[in-house]
Design a protein around this motif. Sequence first.
Motif, PDB file in Angstrom:
ATOM      1  N   LYS A 274       1.794  -1.952   0.930  1.00  0.00           N
ATOM      2  CA  LYS A 274       2.915  -1.134   0.130  1.00  0.00           C
ATOM      3  C   LYS A 274       2.195  -0.046  -0.560  1.00  0.00           C
ATOM      4  N   ALA A 275       1.367  -0.333  -1.410  1.00  0.00           N
ATOM      5  CA  ALA A 275       0.767   0.883  -2.319  1.00  0.00           C
ATOM      6  C   ALA A 275       0.148   1.715  -1.286  1.00  0.00           C
ATOM      7  N   ARG A 276      -0.647   1.274  -0.367  1.00  0.00           N
ATOM      8  CA  ARG A 276      -1.179   2.397   0.671  1.00  0.00           C
ATOM      9  C   ARG A 276      -0.207   3.365   1.227  1.00  0.00           C
ATOM     10  N   LEU A 277       0.911   2.861   1.696  1.00  0.00           N
ATOM     11  CA  LEU A 277       2.080   3.289   2.328  1.00  0.00           C
ATOM     12  C   LEU A 277       2.767   4.550   1.412  1.00  0.00           C
ATOM     13  N   ARG A 278       2.809   4.055   0.059  1.00  0.00           N
ATOM     14  CA  ARG A 278       3.319   4.936  -0.894  1.00  0.00           C
ATOM     15  C   ARG A 278       2.486   6.213  -0.917  1.00  0.00           C
ATOM     16  N   GLN A 279       1.108   5.821  -1.222  1.00  0.00           N
ATOM     17  CA  GLN A 279       0.330   6.805  -1.481  1.00  0.00           C
ATOM     18  C   GLN A 279       0.452   7.640  -0.076  1.00  0.00           C
ATOM     19  N   ALA A 280       0.313   7.345   1.053  1.00  0.00           N
ATOM     20  CA  ALA A 280       0.612   8.021   2.269  1.00  0.00           C
ATOM     21  C   ALA A 280       1.553   9.043   2.349  1.00  0.00           C
TER      22      ALA A 280
END
Length: 138
Positions: free
Chosen positions: A108-114
Motif C-alpha cells: 500500500k505505501a509503495r503504491l501511494r508513493q508511486a
Amino acid sequence: MNLTSFTDYGLRMLMRMASAPDRAFSTADLAEEFKLSRNHLSKIMQRLAQGGIVETRRGVNGGAVLRSNPAEIRLGNVVRLLEQGQALVECFGPDGGNCLIDGCCRLKARLRQAEVSFIEDLNRSSLADIALPERVAA
C-alpha cells in the motif's frame, strides 16, 4: 496503471483548446472532432470548469476557454482533477474495499508513493507541451 476514459477525453479536449487558447470551444465541436459523445464531454467540461481549468460561456460566442495560459496548466494537476474519486486499487477507496491483509500489507505505501510520483512527473509538463497543432481550415 490505467486512466479512465473521462481523463483521456478531458486531456484530448484540453490539447485541442491549447492549440488556440483565445478561442471558445463548444462541446459539440469537440465531440464532432473526436467522434465522442457530446453528453459525456459536457460532464467532463463541467468538471474542468469546477476545477478552474476552463471557463464556460453561454450565448452566441459561447463555449469553453482556458482560464490560464496553457504553459501554466500542469498535466498532473489536470489528471488529479479528472481522476478524482477513482482509487488506484480497491483499498484506496473510501470504504477500504474488502482487503483482508490491510493491517500487514507492505504494498500500500509503495503504491501511494508511486501514485504521488506519477502526478509529480506529469506536473513537470504543461498543457502547452502537448497542445495539438492548430487546425488549418480547408
